[in-house]
Design an enzyme around this catalytic site. Structure first.
Site, PDB file in Angstrom:
ATOM      1  CB  CYS A  79      -0.954   0.070   1.237  1.00 39.78           C
ATOM      2  SG  CYS A  79      -1.972  -1.562   1.097  1.00 39.78           S
TER       3      CYS A  79
ATOM      4  CG  ASN B 169      -6.834  -1.606  -0.009  1.00 38.89           C
ATOM      5  OD1 ASN B 169      -5.848  -1.242  -0.759  1.00 38.89           O
ATOM      6  ND2 ASN B 169      -6.506  -1.774   1.361  1.00 38.89           N
TER       7      ASN B 169
ATOM      8  CG  HIS C 163      -3.469   3.103   1.060  1.00 43.06           C
ATOM      9  ND1 HIS C 163      -3.873   2.552  -0.208  1.00 43.06           N
ATOM     10  CD2 HIS C 163      -3.508   1.863   2.025  1.00 43.06           C
ATOM     11  CE1 HIS C 163      -4.174   1.287  -0.141  1.00 43.06           C
ATOM     12  NE2 HIS C 163      -4.083   0.963   1.296  1.00 43.06           N
TER      13      HIS C 163
HETATM   14  O1  UT7 Z   1      -4.343  -1.403   2.957  1.00 42.41           O
HETATM   15  C1  UT7 Z   1      -3.933  -1.851   4.347  1.00 42.41           C
HETATM   16  C2  UT7 Z   1      -4.501  -3.161   4.414  1.00 42.41           C
HETATM   17  N1  UT7 Z   1      -5.641  -3.293   5.133  1.00 42.41           N
HETATM   18  C3  UT7 Z   1      -6.216  -2.476   5.891  1.00 42.41           C
HETATM   19  O2  UT7 Z   1      -5.845  -1.466   6.192  1.00 42.41           O
HETATM   20  C4  UT7 Z   1      -7.182  -3.194   6.748  1.00 42.41           C
HETATM   21  C5  UT7 Z   1      -7.413  -2.458   8.252  1.00 42.41           C
HETATM   22  N2  UT7 Z   1      -8.751  -3.306   8.880  1.00 42.41           N
HETATM   23  C6  UT7 Z   1      -9.806  -3.267   8.645  1.00 42.41           C
HETATM   24  O3  UT7 Z   1      -9.941  -2.659   7.756  1.00 42.41           O
HETATM   25  C7  UT7 Z   1     -10.886  -3.984   9.104  1.00 42.41           C
HETATM   26  O4  UT7 Z   1     -10.037  -4.552  10.368  1.00 42.41           O
HETATM   27  C8  UT7 Z   1     -11.612  -5.098   8.569  1.00 42.41           C
HETATM   28  C9  UT7 Z   1     -12.865  -4.270   7.712  1.00 42.41           C
HETATM   29  C10 UT7 Z   1     -10.638  -6.016   7.905  1.00 42.41           C
HETATM   30  C11 UT7 Z   1     -12.251  -5.941   9.444  1.00 42.41           C
HETATM   31  O5  UT7 Z   1     -13.174  -5.264  10.412  1.00 42.41           O
HETATM   32  P1  UT7 Z   1     -13.311  -5.350  11.919  1.00 42.41           P
HETATM   33  O6  UT7 Z   1     -14.319  -4.357  12.525  1.00 42.41           O
HETATM   34  O7  UT7 Z   1     -11.930  -5.348  12.496  1.00 42.41           O
HETATM   35  O8  UT7 Z   1     -13.841  -6.930  12.050  1.00 42.41           O
HETATM   36  P2  UT7 Z   1     -13.324  -8.239  12.745  1.00 42.41           P
HETATM   37  O9  UT7 Z   1     -12.088  -8.799  11.906  1.00 42.41           O
HETATM   38  O10 UT7 Z   1     -12.993  -7.700  14.276  1.00 42.41           O
HETATM   39  O11 UT7 Z   1     -14.413  -9.171  12.610  1.00 42.41           O
HETATM   40  C12 UT7 Z   1     -15.575  -8.956  13.359  1.00 42.41           C
HETATM   41  C13 UT7 Z   1     -16.558  -9.902  13.000  1.00 42.41           C
HETATM   42  C14 UT7 Z   1     -16.118 -11.483  13.096  1.00 42.41           C
HETATM   43  O12 UT7 Z   1     -17.211 -12.321  13.413  1.00 42.41           O
HETATM   44  P3  UT7 Z   1     -17.084 -12.876  15.058  1.00 42.41           P
HETATM   45  O13 UT7 Z   1     -15.801 -13.398  15.266  1.00 42.41           O
HETATM   46  O14 UT7 Z   1     -17.320 -11.381  15.694  1.00 42.41           O
HETATM   47  O15 UT7 Z   1     -18.340 -13.770  15.009  1.00 42.41           O
HETATM   48  C15 UT7 Z   1     -15.858 -11.958  11.745  1.00 42.41           C
HETATM   49  O16 UT7 Z   1     -15.830 -13.204  11.370  1.00 42.41           O
HETATM   50  O17 UT7 Z   1     -16.989  -9.996  11.495  1.00 42.41           O
HETATM   51  C16 UT7 Z   1     -16.833 -10.998  10.707  1.00 42.41           C
HETATM   52  N3  UT7 Z   1     -16.601 -10.751   9.479  1.00 42.41           N
HETATM   53  C17 UT7 Z   1     -17.482 -10.697   8.531  1.00 42.41           C
HETATM   54  N4  UT7 Z   1     -19.006 -10.634   8.606  1.00 42.41           N
HETATM   55  C18 UT7 Z   1     -19.587 -10.483   7.499  1.00 42.41           C
HETATM   56  C19 UT7 Z   1     -15.278 -10.659   8.785  1.00 42.41           C
HETATM   57  N5  UT7 Z   1     -15.537 -10.373   7.556  1.00 42.41           N
HETATM   58  C20 UT7 Z   1     -17.013 -10.195   7.398  1.00 42.41           C
HETATM   59  C21 UT7 Z   1     -17.634 -10.076   6.288  1.00 42.41           C
HETATM   60  N6  UT7 Z   1     -18.924  -9.974   6.289  1.00 42.41           N
HETATM   61  N7  UT7 Z   1     -17.041  -9.735   5.003  1.00 42.41           N
END
Ligand code: UT7
Length: 333
Positions: free
Chosen positions: A114, A289, A259
């Site tokens: 990124c 992204n 970014h």
């Molecule tokens: O370019 C640089 C690279 N990346 C980034 O900058 C990414 C930075 N991080 C993020 O953007 C966020 O952490 C994410 C968008 C990836 C994830 O959001 P989050 O609020 O941190 O969610 P989480 O990983 O803590 O997951 C929460 C819940 C989980 O379920 P449980 O364990 O609470 O039951 C996941 O399994 O959301 C679930 N989950 C989803 N649910 C529906 C994860 N992905 C999805 C999805 N749809 N696509």
């Protein structure tokens, strides 16, 4: 010593629009979850029979050249940022050189995810300042969709990423356009966001095709929470570092182009830095992204919409895999 300035920008995104609604038919996700956590409404994914990383980069380049009344022959050197090259090697820089018909010119590939576009811009800026080249093509291009796990297992990653390309033409100038660039890394966090294969770090028996194909090691592994936490801190640090280098304040930023990692990250930075809406550019809602392509696509669109004007101060900032983070402060001359 000459300075460098950006004289033109261009971008290209694939035609196929992938909506959140579509993703919810192929995995257990919802439009609401994706919008709430990321701000993304849709992204573009290539038809791999039509587009490659190098030819999308060529399309972005031709748009930039046309906007500046330049031709391919004006380009003396290519710096190509991508983590999704057409081949494992050689890098996509040479494929772009071939596609543009620029016989014999140098092409350098940058793999800083990124932060890749800012690393590439900084590299080109140094080449121009040293007097080695006068016109350099800097591109960021990615095809990420072909490696995504588009099932519920991969939903935390696959809903975020998109494909596209952006290009900037950098030229020597007697006045400073690129004011400063700032590059950082912390490899302690390398495995928080990475793809393992085809890496060289395992014994031969494990690297045989039949073994590798059995694993998920070609997929993106991301600890989203950890990436988010570090991103918000590093983004602000590196923006402040750029401002301090030119003795400027945040009020003097006409446009921050972060970014496009996650709209919530951009909004967090905007709020913490108390920037107005007109001081920040976001297009992640439409493209997701796109890693190294995200900043040049956003900058090219912002320029096209008249958001980048003569004498403006533009700040670019990025954070991503590595971890790496970087910024650039630019005066638009
Ligand atoms: O370019 C640089 C690279 N990346 C980034 O900058 C990414 C930075 N991080 C993020 O953007 C966020 O952490 C994410 C968008 C990836 C994830 O959001 P989050 O609020 O941190 O969610 P989480 O990983 O803590 O997951 C929460 C819940 C989980 O379920 P449980 O364990 O609470 O039951 C996941 O399994 O959301 C679930 N989950 C989803 N649910 C529906 C994860 N992905 C999805 C999805 N749809 N696509």
């Amino acid at each position: 010593m000459p300075f460098s300035k950006i004289v033109a920008l261009g971008h290209h995104v694939p035609e196929t629009v992938i909506t959140n609604q579509y993703l919810s038919t192929v995995m257990d996700t919802t439009n609401e979850w994706i919008v709430e956590r990321t701000g993304i409404n849709e992204r573009r994914w290539v038809d791999p029979t039509k587009d490659t990383v190098a030819n999308m980069a060529a399309k972005a380049t031709r748009m930039a050249l046309k906007r500046a009344n330049l031709t391919e022959k004006d380009i003396e050197f290519i710096v190509f940022a991508t983590i999704t090259p057409d081949y494992f090697f050689p890098g996509s820089g040479v494929l772009l050189q071939r596609e543009l018909g620029l016989e014999g010119i140098g092409a350098l590939d940058i793999r800083n995810a990124c932060s890749g576009f800012i690393y590439a811009l900084s590299t080109a800026d140094q080449f121009i300042k040293s007097g080695m080249y006068k016109t350099i093509l800097v591109v960021g291009a990615e095809i990420q969709s072909t490696a995504l796990d588009v099932t519920t297992r991969g939903r935390n990653v696959s809903v975020i990423f998109g494909d596209g390309a952006g290009a900037a033409i950098l030229q020597a100038s007697d006045k400073p356009g690129v004011l400063s660039t700032h590059l950082h890394s912390d490899g302690r966090f390398a495995e928080e966001l990475y793809v393992k294969d085809p890496g060289s770090s395992r014994p031969r028996e494990i690297r045989q095709p039949e073994q590798i194909l059995d694993t998920t090691d070609f997929k993106v592994v991301m600890n989203g929470n950890q990436v988010f936490k570090h991103a918000v801190v590093r983004f602000m640090e590196v923006i402040n570092e750029a401002l301090a280098a030119s003795q400027m304040t945040k009020e003097q930023i006409n446009l921050l182009v972060p970014h496009q990692a996650n709209l919530r990250i951009s909004q967090f930075i905007q709020q913490k830095m108390q920037l107005r809406d007109d001081q920040v550019y976001n297009n992640i809602m439409r493209y997701g992204n796109t890693t190294a392509a995200s900043i040049p696509i956003a900058l090219s669109e912002a320029w096209g919409e008249g958001r980048v004007k003569e004498n403006n101060v533009i700040c670019l900032a990025a954070f991503g895999s590595g971890f790496t983070w970087a910024s650039a402060l630019i005066r638009w001359i």
